[in-house]
Design a protein around this motif. Structure first.
Motif, PDB file in Angstrom:
ATOM      1  N   VAL A  66      -7.936  21.377  -1.415  1.00  0.00           N
ATOM      2  CA  VAL A  66      -8.522  20.061  -1.653  1.00  0.00           C
ATOM      3  C   VAL A  66      -8.266  19.668  -3.103  1.00  0.00           C
ATOM      4  O   VAL A  66      -8.390  20.496  -4.021  1.00  0.00           O
ATOM      5  N   THR A  80      -0.209  13.247   1.101  1.00  0.00           N
ATOM      6  CA  THR A  80      -1.267  13.978   0.399  1.00  0.00           C
ATOM      7  C   THR A  80      -0.763  14.484  -0.949  1.00  0.00           C
ATOM      8  O   THR A  80      -1.531  14.583  -1.909  1.00  0.00           O
ATOM      9  N   ASP A 104      -0.793  11.460  -3.313  1.00  0.00           N
ATOM     10  CA  ASP A 104      -2.152  11.191  -3.812  1.00  0.00           C
ATOM     11  C   ASP A 104      -2.554  12.196  -4.882  1.00  0.00           C
ATOM     12  O   ASP A 104      -3.225  11.838  -5.862  1.00  0.00           O
ATOM     13  N   LYS A 162      -9.618  14.953  -1.898  1.00  0.00           N
ATOM     14  CA  LYS A 162      -8.867  14.775  -0.664  1.00  0.00           C
ATOM     15  C   LYS A 162      -8.123  16.053  -0.283  1.00  0.00           C
ATOM     16  O   LYS A 162      -7.742  16.848  -1.142  1.00  0.00           O
TER      17      LYS A 162
END
Length: 342
Positions: free
Chosen positions: A145, A160, A163, A151
């Motif tokens: 995470v 991902t 981000d 996230k």
């Protein structure tokens, strides 16, 4: 988040007072060490520090006095405060300013070419650094995470990774580690010039987790370290050399090859260090030698032992490391060599 005068901001964190030094200088150093690519402001409110992050906009932060000249060549709309997220994709070549995008390029390739257990993957790493730092990712029972944005981060899902780069969780110097923690059977071959690499050494990569030091000391983050080989064949292997023949020897014929070129491989005059003028040794060849070395790397990549296996290439210009005065000429010499790989 809206744009701030200091660059695009991220949410404010509240950190207990005792986790950061009281001294302004020491606190600044601690925040820089932890967040790396992003700058941080900390304001003491009661028993907590309120910390905000932002991409730095000052050219002083990036050392190179000709940075703005380089950005004007790259894209006139890009500034020091926005350059961290700037990149371009041309078929199998991803070009960026920050080498963090190498992991994103790998994630895109892996998303389209899933790896099965036991499958090998070769990485050719042309760089003046290992980039084995610990990213700001927290380990969970199911994966990782983003410690900043909260996230899920999965290298098999490129968005991902995007981000996590945006938040600063994955940054320059720490983009390799997640790959080691996700896959076995990586064969990493690091080609590096003196003074940092003067001979050949071979290691196995030890994977472990280390305690976080700031946001959550109860959480652990992925980390790796090279350990000298014991003579047995390990899962993840790391070879560092400045010998092309050693680099190319015994390349697995059945393993796809991903190529990463950090332009500071060719010249790392600044090395992200404001005191670069005081360094006793530095990789700082003139333009003619840089172009000659680009030709040598081109010959390596076109060698029959690797040419047909190259599947993805990432190139980064590394502001504050590779001098901006060389960006244009170096790109003009390198790009035609890369475009002929496939």
């Amino acid at each position: 988040m809206p744009e701030s005068p200091k660059g695009r901001s991220t949410p404010i964190f509240r950190i207990p007072k005792d986790r950061l030094p009281g001294s302004t200088t020491a606190r600044h150093g601690a925040l820089r060490d932890y967040f790396c690519d992003k700058d941080a402001d900390a304001t003491l409110i009661g028993d907590n520090w309120e910390v905000s992050l932002y991409w730095p906009t000052s050219t002083d932060r990036h050392v190179d006095p000709r940075l703005l000249d380089g950005l004007a060549w790259w894209d006139s709309t890009v500034s020091p405060g926005t350059m961290a997220m700037s990149r371009r994709r041309d078929r199998y070549i991803l070009t960026s300013l920050y080498d963090t995008w190498t992991l994103y390029s790998w994630a895109q390739w892996l998303n389209q070419n899933p790896r099965r257990p036991g499958q090998k993957l070769t990485l050719l790493h042309f760089d003046d650094h290992r980039d084995f730092g610990s990213p700001r990712l927290f380990a969970t029972e199911t994966g990782y995470v983003d410690a900043i944005a909260g996230k899920v981060v999965d290298i098999r899902q490129p968005n991902t990774i995007l981000d996590a780069i945006d938040s600063g969780a994955i940054g320059m110097g720490s983009f390799f580690t997640l790959l080691f923690h996700t896959f076995d059977h990586l064969d990493v071959r690091h080609f590096c010039q003196p003074p940092k690499v003067r001979s050949t050494s071979k290691y196995e990569i030890e994977r472990y987790h280390e305690r976080d030091t700031l946001l959550d000391p109860t959480a652990s983050r992925p980390a790796v370290k090279p350990v000298p080989r014991t003579g047995r064949d390990g899962a993840n292997i790391y070879l560092a050399t400045n010998d092309p023949e050693v680099l190319l020897a015994d390349i697995p014929a059945d393993a796809p090859i991903l190529v990463h070129i950090d332009m500071d491989y060719f010249n790392n005059r600044y090395d992200g260090d404001n005191a670069w003028l005081e360094r006793a040794e530095a990789l700082n060849p003139p333009a003619e030698e840089i172009l000659q070395e680009i030709d040598r790397v081109g010959r390596i990549l076109h060698d029959e032992r690797v040419l047909n296996g190259i599947s993805d290439v990432s190139v980064s210009f590394s502001p504050g490391f590779f001098p901006a005065e060389f960006w244009s000429a170096a790109d003009a010499r390198l790009r035609p060599l890369l475009e002929k790989l496939r």
